[in-house]
Motif scaffolding. Sequence first.
Motif, PDB file in Angstrom:
ATOM      1  N   TYR A   1       0.431   4.848   5.531  1.00  0.00           N
ATOM      2  CA  TYR A   1       1.671   4.090   5.387  1.00  0.00           C
ATOM      3  C   TYR A   1       2.785   4.907   4.733  1.00  0.00           C
ATOM      4  CZ  TYR A   1       5.035   0.587   3.933  1.00  0.00           C
ATOM      5  OH  TYR A   1       6.198  -0.113   3.755  1.00  0.00           O
TER       6      TYR A   1
ATOM      7  N   TYR B   1     -11.506   4.338   2.058  1.00  0.00           N
ATOM      8  CA  TYR B   1     -10.396   3.881   2.896  1.00  0.00           C
ATOM      9  C   TYR B   1     -10.953   3.222   4.156  1.00  0.00           C
ATOM     10  CZ  TYR B   1      -7.355   6.728  -0.080  1.00  0.00           C
ATOM     11  OH  TYR B   1      -6.675   7.256  -1.149  1.00  0.00           O
TER      12      TYR B   1
ATOM     13  N   ALA C   1       0.983   1.998  11.084  1.00  0.00           N
ATOM     14  CA  ALA C   1       1.817   1.183  10.193  1.00  0.00           C
ATOM     15  C   ALA C   1       3.286   1.277  10.596  1.00  0.00           C
ATOM     16  CB  ALA C   1       1.636   1.641   8.753  1.00  0.00           C
TER      17      ALA C   1
ATOM     18  N   ALA D   1       0.827  -1.208   0.000  1.00  0.00           N
ATOM     19  CA  ALA D   1       0.000   0.000   0.000  1.00  0.00           C
ATOM     20  C   ALA D   1       0.863   1.260   0.000  1.00  0.00           C
ATOM     21  CB  ALA D   1      -0.927  -0.003   1.217  1.00  0.00           C
TER      22      ALA D   1
ATOM     23  N   ASP E   1      -1.033   4.791   0.450  1.00  0.00           N
ATOM     24  CA  ASP E   1      -1.978   5.031   1.544  1.00  0.00           C
ATOM     25  C   ASP E   1      -1.336   6.019   2.513  1.00  0.00           C
ATOM     26  OD1 ASP E   1      -3.520   4.877   3.969  1.00  0.00           O
ATOM     27  OD2 ASP E   1      -4.313   2.958   3.278  1.00  0.00           O
TER      28      ASP E   1
ATOM     29  N   LEU F   1      -4.908  -1.038   5.465  1.00  0.00           N
ATOM     30  CA  LEU F   1      -4.341  -0.195   4.431  1.00  0.00           C
ATOM     31  C   LEU F   1      -5.002  -0.448   3.083  1.00  0.00           C
ATOM     32  CD1 LEU F   1      -0.568  -0.554   5.390  1.00  0.00           C
ATOM     33  CD2 LEU F   1      -2.021   1.445   5.773  1.00  0.00           C
TER      34      LEU F   1
ATOM     35  N   ILE G   1      -4.190   2.354  12.695  1.00  0.00           N
ATOM     36  CA  ILE G   1      -3.395   1.408  11.895  1.00  0.00           C
ATOM     37  C   ILE G   1      -1.953   1.383  12.376  1.00  0.00           C
ATOM     38  CG2 ILE G   1      -2.470   0.970   9.593  1.00  0.00           C
ATOM     39  CD1 ILE G   1      -5.120   1.992   8.446  1.00  0.00           C
TER      40      ILE G   1
END
Length: 531
Positions: free
Chosen positions: A53, A181, A131, A47, A50, A186, A129
């Motif tokens: 990320y 989203y 990430a 991803a 995104d 992601l 998230i």
Amino acid sequence: MNRKTMVLPAVAGLLAPLLAACGGGEESRAIVVGTTDQFVATEEAPAPLDPAYAYDTGTWNILRQTVQTLVHVPRGGGAPVPEAAETCGFSDRASESYRCVLRPGLTFADGTPVTAEDVKYSIDRVRKIKADNGAAALLSTVDTVEIKGDREIVFHLNAPDATFPYKLSTPVAGILSKDKYAAGELREGFEVDGSGPYTLEAEREGDRVTRFVFSRNPRYKGDITPRNEKVELRAYADAGAMGAALESKDIDMMARSLSQQQIRDLTETPKPGIRVSEVPGLEIRYLGFNTKAPSVEEKAVRQAMAAVVDRGALVNRVYGPTAEPLYSLIPSSITGHSTPFYEEYGEGDADRAAGILRKAGVKTPVHLTLNYTTDHYGTETAQEFATLKNQLIASELFDVQVKGTTWSEFRPAQKRGDYAVYGLGWFPDYPDPDNYVAPFLDSDNFLGTPYVNKTVRDHLIPRSRRQADRNAATPDYRQIQKIVAQDVPVLPLWQGKQYVAARDDISGVEYALNTSSDLLLWELGRGTGTA
């Protein structure tokens, strides 16, 4: 498989009337920009675009054209100003509460209204998230996001943070739709949906994008006024291929990154129809260490490397006038800069290095592998690491191997801690000393380093953020830099200058790349006029 695939956003239907309105004149023809940035979706990093990320200059430069933020840094730099917002500002003296009101009538490119709920959703999504690429750390001072009606957002911070407006101007704070989203995962691939000045198409070969097409978003409302209707960004394997495309008029401009030889050739022997310009830059390069790896766990080894490396010789041999030695994480043009690595270790001092190792009881030669990425920072990187290897071996204190890896493999391996020593570059998210310190030393940092200094993390960084007058934070930053020089979790090498080259009928080139290496494609026009 070598088949080319077009990845189209949901708003692709908007492109036809837009392009028809452009007509077929010379001024409406797409401006084509070359880059050596590579855009790859892999199993480990599926991803790349995104905002939860993405955390490298190349992918952020895609997001800046397409995903809107509440505020942005205006042309020429300075404090952030409202973009998607109508107004923004701290509502208290302690810099702990930041309030924004959205512009009325904002919509995403597909016509869906943009509301305060979308802003809250987007910020909370990044934090949820979290990430492993490190982008969420930019929002680490957010405690809660409160919304009042459809347009008002209040960020309640867990600690004073005078740098927070700058963080809101970065793509990690991009405004997204929950319809496109998902909250807890992601978004894979190369599709981007936002409310920014452009919509996006991505042409790819396999898992790699070869061309992005940015078309002006007719529904965009914000502080930016695009000077063109369409821009293409083409990815080239190296600076040589990109330069050839400029000479053959396949592209109109090349930005990131020209090689030293290209810059020298274009400045010393100008080519008809092409001009090269130097623009201010704040890029730095450094060696990072996995401080738990056996070969560099002993601090004396890292200190000895700092003493052996001759930055002046490295820069002169590899980069010439396009770079200058750096003796701190904070570059010379940023508030709070000092030179503790020079004061502590000198320059290319093998005798001092030998004394450091001898005092610590470290047997020599120390065996090391220097890891670098082959396709992310330019063609000179291989020569840079060969020069570092030779300097370390010449001291007779180190036995050194060098290994190059593509970025798509290099970055995941570095984050996992596979490398004891590795080379990275840093292009600031915003031009403040905090952004040369926190990404390396704060919690959940970009490097994922095991190194922790509680004085820096728990006291000096939070205290520096309390200072609305950034010059007042200088003593804290100088203390941080001194600690870094003593512990050497990273080893600064050099800071760079930026150059762009363009056909002489392209205007706005001087504004299209700012000090943070943000590519601002809306500044480009065709013709000799300026905005």
